[in-house]
Design an enzyme around this catalytic site. Structure first.
Site, PDB file in Angstrom:
ATOM      1  N   LYS A  73      42.735  49.646  40.835  1.00 44.53           N
ATOM      2  CA  LYS A  73      43.982  50.257  40.361  1.00 44.53           C
ATOM      3  C   LYS A  73      44.845  49.248  39.592  1.00 44.53           C
ATOM      4  CE  LYS A  73      46.218  51.890  43.748  1.00 44.53           C
ATOM      5  NZ  LYS A  73      47.006  50.681  44.082  1.00 44.53           N
ATOM      6  N   THR A  75      43.816  46.449  38.258  1.00 42.52           N
ATOM      7  CA  THR A  75      43.055  46.079  37.060  1.00 42.52           C
ATOM      8  C   THR A  75      43.263  47.105  35.956  1.00 42.52           C
ATOM      9  OG1 THR A  75      41.401  45.176  38.579  1.00 42.52           O
ATOM     10  CG2 THR A  75      40.739  45.380  36.286  1.00 42.52           C
ATOM     11  N   ARG A  96      53.502  45.012  41.895  1.00 36.79           N
ATOM     12  CA  ARG A  96      54.031  44.414  43.117  1.00 36.79           C
ATOM     13  C   ARG A  96      53.543  42.978  43.244  1.00 36.79           C
ATOM     14  NH1 ARG A  96      51.812  47.950  47.714  1.00 36.79           N
ATOM     15  NH2 ARG A  96      50.044  48.029  46.317  1.00 36.79           N
ATOM     16  N   LYS A 107      41.746  41.982  52.081  1.00 33.26           N
ATOM     17  CA  LYS A 107      42.019  42.772  50.884  1.00 33.26           C
ATOM     18  C   LYS A 107      42.053  41.940  49.600  1.00 33.26           C
ATOM     19  CE  LYS A 107      45.254  46.262  49.171  1.00 33.26           C
ATOM     20  NZ  LYS A 107      45.714  45.627  47.940  1.00 33.26           N
ATOM     21  N   ALA A 275      51.940  49.971  51.150  1.00 32.14           N
ATOM     22  CA  ALA A 275      51.958  51.394  50.809  1.00 32.14           C
ATOM     23  C   ALA A 275      51.606  52.288  51.988  1.00 32.14           C
ATOM     24  CB  ALA A 275      50.994  51.656  49.661  1.00 32.14           C
ATOM     25  N   PHE A 303      47.646  51.908  47.179  1.00 31.24           N
ATOM     26  CA  PHE A 303      46.592  52.711  47.799  1.00 31.24           C
ATOM     27  C   PHE A 303      46.362  54.026  47.050  1.00 31.24           C
ATOM     28  CE2 PHE A 303      47.684  50.165  51.768  1.00 31.24           C
ATOM     29  CZ  PHE A 303      46.594  49.340  51.621  1.00 31.24           C
ATOM     30  N   PHE A 383      31.603  50.463  36.122  1.00 30.79           N
ATOM     31  CA  PHE A 383      30.760  49.398  36.665  1.00 30.79           C
ATOM     32  C   PHE A 383      29.432  49.411  35.901  1.00 30.79           C
ATOM     33  CE2 PHE A 383      33.911  49.540  39.850  1.00 30.79           C
ATOM     34  CZ  PHE A 383      33.778  48.459  40.706  1.00 30.79           C
ATOM     35  N   TRP A 411      37.699  45.755  32.700  1.00 31.25           N
ATOM     36  CA  TRP A 411      37.261  44.619  33.522  1.00 31.25           C
ATOM     37  C   TRP A 411      36.363  43.701  32.707  1.00 31.25           C
ATOM     38  CZ3 TRP A 411      32.584  42.647  35.226  1.00 31.25           C
ATOM     39  CH2 TRP A 411      32.645  41.707  36.260  1.00 31.25           C
TER      40      TRP A 411
END
Length: 558
Positions: A73, A75, A96, A107, A275, A303, A383, A411
């Site tokens: 998210k 990224t 954030r 995480k 979150a 999240f 991906f 990415w």
């Protein structure tokens, strides 16, 4: 084919002096308070000078329920911001700050990944500009002043059994969840049971992220309920005269931090409430400042959309008078497979049927987001193992819900991989088709608000709450807090309160374990299931592999 790690890519970044980044947004160097060469705070004086400017368009990035497969998210938020700048738009992003606990736990950090990152990555994931330390200090000053007041005679009549203000530390440390303080005799005060939460769960964090200026900050801090008397009447932070000193500790932390993406585009990184146990959005100050300076602002909510996006809409937007123009919902083929029942070890194998089985999670999030009256675009975070057939299943599922799904390769390619998404998002934002409205009105009862979220967003059959909890909600309504929004604290892994219930479950119940009044932040926290306000470290925490290499560089952060 081998790929460079995030930290290797970040280290190779061609960063520009932060004054050049500020100049892109029209911030003169005199209004930047630099922390080294590549990060700075934006002065409160400059922010106040922007009040009469028109706002840009607000774009929210959210996601499906997170899985161990990863969704990307942050990224995508960075990649979209870079993509908008690449197609000639004046855009900024708002993120954030990262908590130290998850960085050393499981995480990881919060700076994006691959070629869609914010830098300096190491600083952002560690001490950054000291905001979290200031919040920790302000919170614990109040805790110290409560115990000190009791020690020196307890003039306010605090019932020691009803002190609700715990302590905080910015680390995952399960040993501190439930403790006894003041042991060791008369000189150390009166022993009582208490505990620690993680700093990002502090009401001070929520207040910093919702306050509009220092005056509003101090008022909100003063409104914090810290304890109750024997007659159940509340005792506020201002009764202990702690709000002024806390504001002093938070004075610099209130100013948003400016950094840059790998492509030298402006990024505001400020505040960081969790979150699942808090409201999960960056600060109102950063978002509003960015909207005055850029034509498009891309921000994220933590999240999945059932938590972060719902709180963004129902808490942050309601409180700050904001209205999103577009929502981008991030999904991956791998996450769809996991929702479809595939084990993590088998995610690299093509499995079109499993993707289809997992897509109900995606389509429910789309339908939920549309309840807020905002157009939705799905970003398929690509991906290398994804196949065309699997991607098509996601596109078809999104189309069936009236949303377009666009493959993004940020990415791997940076902004080049988000041109299509950026173009579509800008078109929707410019079309002004959004008709934003929160899910519920201020005048609805507190329990009714909880039921509305549980039934309309989580698709639960019922909310389970015993008489004690219902009576508490009614008492808060009688005390004048009935207009407050609800901040649901539940697992991020499922629409339900059971983290193992993937997909789009129905027929489940939402059990409420506890309710907490955050009178300063201005919401009621509803704790469901087994959610923890102080996480623990996993068996093998990330901290085991973090260290300095022979060249003095940090290794192992991600």
């Amino acid at each position: 084919m081998s790929y460079k790690s995030d930290i290797e890519i970040a280290r190779e970044a061609k960063k520009k002096p932060i004054q050049e980044i500020g100049a892109k947004l029209g911030i003169d160097a005199e209004h930047l308070l630099p922390y080294g060469r590549d990060k700075a705070k934006v002065s409160q004086e400059f922010i106040e000078s922007l009040k009469d400017r028109e706002d840009g368009k607000l774009i929210l990035v959210t996601a499906i329920n997170p899985t161990p497969a990863g969704e990307g998210k942050t990224t995508t938020t960075v990649g979209l911001g870079d993509g908008l700048n690449r197609i000639g738009k004046k855009a900024a992003i708002c993120l954030r700050e990262a908590s130290l606990g998850p960085c050393f736990g499981m995480k990881g950090g919060a700076a994006g990944g691959g070629y869609a990152q914010v830098v300096p990555m190491e600083d952002m994931n560690l001490h950054f500009t000291g905001d979290f330390h200031a919040i920790t200090s302000a919170h614990n000053l109040l805790a110290a002043m409560i115990d000190n007041h009791i020690y020196w005679g307890n003039e306010l009549g605090i019932d020691e059994r009803r002190v609700t203000w715990r302590r905080v530390v910015d680390m995952n440390d399960r040993a501190l969840r439930d403790i006894v303080t003041s042991l060791g005799g008369v000189a150390n005060g009166f022993p009582r049971q208490t505990g620690f939460d993680i700093t990002v769960a502090s009401e001070v964090m929520a207040i910093l992220c919702l306050a509009t200026d220092l005056k509003d900050l101090q008022k909100r801090l003063g409104d914090i309920i810290v304890a109750y008397r024997r007659d159940r009447s509340p005792i506020y932070c201002r009764d202990l005269k702690a709000d002024g000193a806390m504001t002093v500790l938070l004075k610099d932390a209130m100013q948003p931090n400016l950094v840059q993406t790998l492509e030298n585009n402006p990024a505001f990184v400020h505040g960081g409430p969790f979150a699942n146990i808090a409201h999960g959005c960056n600060s109102v100050t950063a978002t509003k400042t960015a909207l005055k300076l850029a034509d498009y602002v891309v921000t994220e909510a933590g999240f999945g959309a059932d938590l972060g996006a719902e709180k963004f809409m129902d808490i942050k937007c309601r409180k700050a008078g904001l209205a999103p123009d577009v929502v981008v919902l991030v999904a991956t083929v791998r996450a769809m497979k996991m929702n479809g029942g595939v084990a993590k070890a088998d995610l690299d194998k093509e499995n079109v049927a499993a993707v289809a089985d997992g897509c109900p999670n995606l389509t429910r999030h789309i339908a939920n987001l549309k309840l807020f009256g905002v157009p939705v675009v799905v970003a398929i975070n690509h991906f290398v193992t994804d196949t065309d057939a699997e991607i098509q299943v996601i596109k078809d599922s999104a189309a069936a819900q009236g949303a377009e799904a666009i493959v993004c390769r940020h990415w791997e390619l940076g902004s080049e991989g988000t041109v299509e998404l950026a173009t579509r998002v800008a078109e929707l934002a410019d079309a002004k088709v959004a008709q934003f409205a929160p899910l519920y009105g201020d005048d609805m009862g507190l329990f009714e608000k909880i039921e509305t979220i549980a039934k309309r967003i989580y698709h639960a059959d019922e909310v389970l709450a015993d008489k004690k909890i219902r009576d508490q909600l009614r008492a808060w309504e009688a005390a004048g807090y009935g207009h407050l929004p609800i901040c649901m604290a539940k697992t991020q892994y499922s629409f339900s309160t059971d983290p193992n219930l993937r997909g789009a479950p129905t027929g489940h119940s939402v059990p409420i374990r506890e309710v907490r009044l955050s009178a300063g932040a201005g919401f009621v926290v509803v704790i469901c299931g087994e959610i923890m306000t102080m996480p623990g470290l996993p068996r093998h925490p990330a901290a085991e592999t973090i260290g300095l290499n022979d060249l003095g560089y940090i290794e192992g952060l991600f």
